[in-house]
Every structure is written in structure tokens, then in C-alpha cells.
Design an enzyme around this catalytic site. Structure first.
Site, PDB file in Angstrom:
ATOM      1  N   SER A 136       0.867  -1.184   0.000  1.00 26.77           N
ATOM      2  CA  SER A 136       0.000   0.000   0.000  1.00 26.77           C
ATOM      3  C   SER A 136       0.900   1.228   0.000  1.00 26.77           C
ATOM      4  CB  SER A 136      -0.847   0.003   1.272  1.00 26.77           C
ATOM      5  OG  SER A 136      -1.533   1.236   1.399  1.00 26.77           O
ATOM      6  N   TYR A 149      -1.796  -0.688  10.502  1.00 22.01           N
ATOM      7  CA  TYR A 149      -1.876  -1.082   9.086  1.00 22.01           C
ATOM      8  C   TYR A 149      -0.569  -0.732   8.382  1.00 22.01           C
ATOM      9  CZ  TYR A 149      -3.653  -1.193   4.255  1.00 22.01           C
ATOM     10  OH  TYR A 149      -3.831  -1.452   2.915  1.00 22.01           O
TER      11      TYR A 149
HETATM   12  N1  LIG Z   1      -8.602  -0.649  -1.521  1.00 22.51           N
HETATM   13  C1  LIG Z   1      -7.641   0.155  -1.122  1.00 22.51           C
HETATM   14  O1  LIG Z   1      -7.830   1.380  -0.973  1.00 22.51           O
HETATM   15  C2  LIG Z   1      -6.275  -0.395  -0.850  1.00 22.51           C
HETATM   16  C3  LIG Z   1      -5.199   0.509  -0.785  1.00 22.51           C
HETATM   17  C4  LIG Z   1      -3.934   0.030  -0.538  1.00 22.51           C
HETATM   18  C5  LIG Z   1      -3.717  -1.330  -0.386  1.00 22.51           C
HETATM   19  N2  LIG Z   1      -4.758  -2.203  -0.453  1.00 22.51           N
HETATM   20  C6  LIG Z   1      -4.477  -3.626  -0.246  1.00 22.51           C
HETATM   21  O2  LIG Z   1      -5.011  -4.376  -1.307  1.00 22.51           O
HETATM   22  C7  LIG Z   1      -5.346  -5.674  -0.852  1.00 22.51           C
HETATM   23  C8  LIG Z   1      -6.768  -6.020  -1.281  1.00 22.51           C
HETATM   24  O3  LIG Z   1      -7.640  -5.089  -0.686  1.00 22.51           O
HETATM   25  P1  LIG Z   1      -9.104  -4.776  -1.223  1.00 22.51           P
HETATM   26  O4  LIG Z   1      -9.226  -3.305  -1.271  1.00 22.51           O
HETATM   27  O5  LIG Z   1      -9.407  -5.572  -2.415  1.00 22.51           O
HETATM   28  O6  LIG Z   1      -9.932  -5.265   0.054  1.00 22.51           O
HETATM   29  P2  LIG Z   1     -11.249  -6.131   0.205  1.00 22.51           P
HETATM   30  O7  LIG Z   1     -12.246  -5.720  -0.804  1.00 22.51           O
HETATM   31  O8  LIG Z   1     -11.634  -6.063   1.643  1.00 22.51           O
HETATM   32  O9  LIG Z   1     -10.726  -7.601  -0.116  1.00 22.51           O
HETATM   33  C9  LIG Z   1      -9.887  -8.279   0.798  1.00 22.51           C
HETATM   34  C10 LIG Z   1      -9.744  -9.719   0.369  1.00 22.51           C
HETATM   35  O10 LIG Z   1      -8.943 -10.402   1.341  1.00 22.51           O
HETATM   36  C11 LIG Z   1      -9.642 -11.553   1.800  1.00 22.51           C
HETATM   37  N3  LIG Z   1      -9.329 -11.814   3.190  1.00 22.51           N
HETATM   38  C12 LIG Z   1      -9.446 -10.959   4.239  1.00 22.51           C
HETATM   39  N4  LIG Z   1      -9.105 -11.559   5.382  1.00 22.51           N
HETATM   40  C13 LIG Z   1      -8.754 -12.846   5.049  1.00 22.51           C
HETATM   41  C14 LIG Z   1      -8.318 -13.968   5.799  1.00 22.51           C
HETATM   42  N5  LIG Z   1      -8.164 -13.930   7.126  1.00 22.51           N
HETATM   43  N6  LIG Z   1      -8.064 -15.117   5.131  1.00 22.51           N
HETATM   44  C15 LIG Z   1      -8.243 -15.198   3.792  1.00 22.51           C
HETATM   45  N7  LIG Z   1      -8.627 -14.166   3.035  1.00 22.51           N
HETATM   46  C16 LIG Z   1      -8.893 -13.014   3.659  1.00 22.51           C
HETATM   47  C17 LIG Z   1     -11.121 -11.220   1.599  1.00 22.51           C
HETATM   48  O11 LIG Z   1     -11.892 -12.383   1.395  1.00 22.51           O
HETATM   49  P3  LIG Z   1     -12.823 -13.115   2.487  1.00 22.51           P
HETATM   50  O12 LIG Z   1     -13.497 -12.056   3.294  1.00 22.51           O
HETATM   51  O13 LIG Z   1     -13.745 -13.928   1.631  1.00 22.51           O
HETATM   52  O14 LIG Z   1     -11.872 -13.959   3.277  1.00 22.51           O
HETATM   53  C18 LIG Z   1     -11.079 -10.437   0.302  1.00 22.51           C
HETATM   54  O15 LIG Z   1     -11.094 -11.313  -0.791  1.00 22.51           O
HETATM   55  C19 LIG Z   1      -5.134  -5.660   0.669  1.00 22.51           C
HETATM   56  O16 LIG Z   1      -3.896  -6.238   0.977  1.00 22.51           O
HETATM   57  C20 LIG Z   1      -5.124  -4.178   0.996  1.00 22.51           C
HETATM   58  O17 LIG Z   1      -4.371  -3.892   2.159  1.00 22.51           O
HETATM   59  C21 LIG Z   1      -6.035  -1.765  -0.687  1.00 22.51           C
END
Ligand SMILES: NC(=O)c1ccc[n+]([C@@H]2O[C@H](COP(=O)([O-])OP(=O)(O)OC[C@H]3O[C@@H](n4cnc5c(N)ncnc54)[C@H](OP(=O)(O)O)[C@@H]3O)[C@@H](O)[C@H]2O)c1
Length: 262
Positions: A136, A149
Site C-alpha cells: 500500500s 496497518y
Molecule cells: N482498496 C484500497 O484502498 C487499498 C489501498 C492500498 C492497499 N490495499 C491492499 O489491497 C489488498 C486487497 O484489498 P481490497 O481493497 O481488495 O480489500 P477487500 O475488498 O476487503 O478484499 C480483501 C480480500 O482479502 C480476503 N481476506 C481478508 N481476510 C482474510 C483472511 N483472514 N483469510 C483469507 N482471506 C482473507 C477477503 O476475502 P474473504 O473475506 O472472503 O476472506 C477479500 O477477498 C489488501 O492487501 C489491501 O491492504 C487496498
């Protein structure tokens, strides 16, 4: 045939990455997350062969279950590992304490390290291959109420650089993707989208999926998404006092958004 495994594939960036990768001819996908029904629906909708493992990545047995699945279903091959699953639970250190730091580290760092450790032998034997770690911009610049985080993502970014150097001679490319604000289920960015002044800084999962492709099979070492977020990281190194003033000033609160994890 290239086998690609995406963690956190049930929604958001991981789902978009799976869809992007499924367009590559000859790809076989392995989708990983906790919600089995979502993984099943996505697997059935993709134009390539896709299997899934419904598992909590913080569980002790998760890495071994995933490794075994690759052996049983995909001939122990793995050309791309996308470590994307992650979450954020906003709290100041005074409120969340060590427990909140531990919670973030368990999913955003320890689980990535443990899964990579279990799958590295397959990645090496399938080389040329790649690992893409989704960190991130918060892994370069830290704001109030995101310390736990940020700590997990700083750790991930540092470890990724080291792994890049170590695995290069083994034909395993290691890429790092650093998203900014991306509208997803876990990171809705609702506060930013409400205001015309900040709406434009929120991007889409598909853009991150394209960057994941560039940093995996495409061979790039690092990508910010959207690209201008790199300026925040440069400013933190080149102008630390100015960056601190901006991040503790009045406008900083508009950059702290609530998350799905809260
Ligand atoms: N969106 C942003 O603004 C942003 C910015 C910077 C970085 N990121 C990073 O990008 C990545 C994806 O984020 P996103 O925005 O797509 O978030 P999201 O929509 O909340 O998706 C998170 C994913 O991780 C899975 N997950 C969460 N906890 C888990 C666990 N204990 N075991 C297995 N799977 C798990 C969830 O699936 P289940 O709930 O089905 O397990 C879901 O598929 C993350 O690493 C996040 O830190 C996001």
C-alpha cells in the site's frame, strides 16, 4: 500452461486480478479467500480453468492446505503467486494497542510470509515464475489512526525488496504493488467519494489488477496505483518535515477514511 494463485480473490482487487489473469491464454487459476460461495461463483464465471481453496490465511494449517491443493489439482506447478489478501482496522495506538498491531501483522505480513515459504519450492521448480506482493502507499507514508496497518505494509515492502534480490538468481521475479485509495468492499473510501475535491483521488480495482500483471509476468519491480501516489512516498524521504506538517495539519483528517474492517 501457467498456474496463477491469487489470495483475497473473493472481492475487490483480488477478484479484479483473477479476472485480468484469466484473459491470458493457457492460464489456470487458484482462488483463495474465506468465503467459499464467492470463490465458487467467480471460478465458474471465468473463461479459464479455476479451482479454489476456502481458508482463513491466518490459520496455522492454511499454507500447507494451499500447497497440497496445488499438488493435487495443478501438478505442483505455480508460475505466479499474488499475495493480495489484507485488511485494515483503524485505531490510534492508544486505543488499539499491541493487539491491533498483532491483528494487522497476522494477516498482512505473517500470513504472506508463511504462504510464500510453503510455495517457494513450487515457484522455484516452475521458474521462470513470479511473486507479487500487494502492499500500500501506506507502506511508505504513515498517517494518524493507520499506524498498525502501515507497520504491516512497511514490513511487507521491506521484506519484498530483500526477497527480490534473493530470488532473482532462482528465476523467481518478486514485484511490489502499492495502491493508494481504491474503492472496494474493505476500503470503501466513502468520505473521499462524497466530496468533489477528493473524489478524483479514488481509483478502481481494475487499475491495480493491471499493475499486478505488470509486476508479475510483465517483470516490473514496483508500481504505485495510480502512479502519482509515488509523489507521496518521494516527499516522505526528500521533505520529511513538510510531509509531517501536511499529515498533521487540518486537511489530513480528510485523508483518513473508515474501512470495512471497522
Ligand atoms: N482498496 C484500497 O484502498 C487499498 C489501498 C492500498 C492497499 N490495499 C491492499 O489491497 C489488498 C486487497 O484489498 P481490497 O481493497 O481488495 O480489500 P477487500 O475488498 O476487503 O478484499 C480483501 C480480500 O482479502 C480476503 N481476506 C481478508 N481476510 C482474510 C483472511 N483472514 N483469510 C483469507 N482471506 C482473507 C477477503 O476475502 P474473504 O473475506 O472472503 O476472506 C477479500 O477477498 C489488501 O492487501 C489491501 O491492504 C487496498
Amino acid at each position: 500452461m501457467a498456474v496463477a494463485l491469487v489470495t483475497g480473490a473473493s472481492t475487490g482487487i483480488g477478484e479484479a486480478a483473477a479476472i485480468r489473469l484469466s484473459r491470458e491464454p493457457g492460464t489456470e487459476l487458484v482462488l483463495v479467500a474465506r468465503r467459499q460461495e464467492r470463490l465458487r461463483e467467480l471460478a465458474e464465471s471465468l473463461p479459464c480453468r479455476a479451482t479454489y481453496v476456502a481458508v482463513d490465511l491466518t490459520a496455522e494449517e492454511a499454507p500447507e492446505r494451499i500447497r497440497q491443493h496445488l499438488e493435487d489439482e495443478h501438478g505442483a506447478r505455480l508460475q505466479l503467486l499474488v499475495n493480495n489478501a489484507g485488511a485494515a482496522w483503524r485505531a490510534s495506538f492508544a486505543e488499539g494497542g499491541h493487539a491491533n498491531v498483532q491483528r494487522h501483522m497476522a494477516l498482512n505480513f505473517d500470513a504472506v510470509v508463511r504462504v510464500t515459504e510453503a510455495l517457494l519450492p513450487l515457484l522455484r521448480s516452475s521458474a521462470p515464475s513470479a511473486i507479487v506482493n500487494v502492499a500500500s502507499t501506506a507502506g511508505r507514508v504513515s498517517r494518524a489512526r493507520t499506524g498498525a496497518y502501515s507497520a504491516s505494509k512497511f514490513a511487507l515492502a521491506g521484506w519484498t525488496d530483500s526477497l527480490y534480490a534473493e530470488e532473482k538468481p532462482h528465476g523467481v521475479h518478486v514485484g511490489l504493488v502499492l495502491p493508494g485509495f481504491i474503492r472496494t468492499e474493505g476500503f470503501p473510501a466513502a468520505e473521499l467519494r462524497e466530496k468533489a475535491l477528493t473524489r478524483w483521488i479514488v481509483s478502481k480495482p481494475e487499475k491495480v489488477a493491471a499493475a499486478i500483471y505488470e509486476c508479475g509476468p510483465g517483470g516490473k519491480p514496483e508500481r504505485y496505483v495510480p502512479r502519482p501516489y509515488a509523489l507521496a512516498a518521494y516527499a516522505r524521504i526528500l521533505f520529511p518535515s513538510l510531509t509531517r506538517r501536511v499529515l498533521t495539519g487540518g486537511s489530513a483528517s480528510s485523508l483518513t477514511t473508515s474501512t470495512g474492517g471497522e
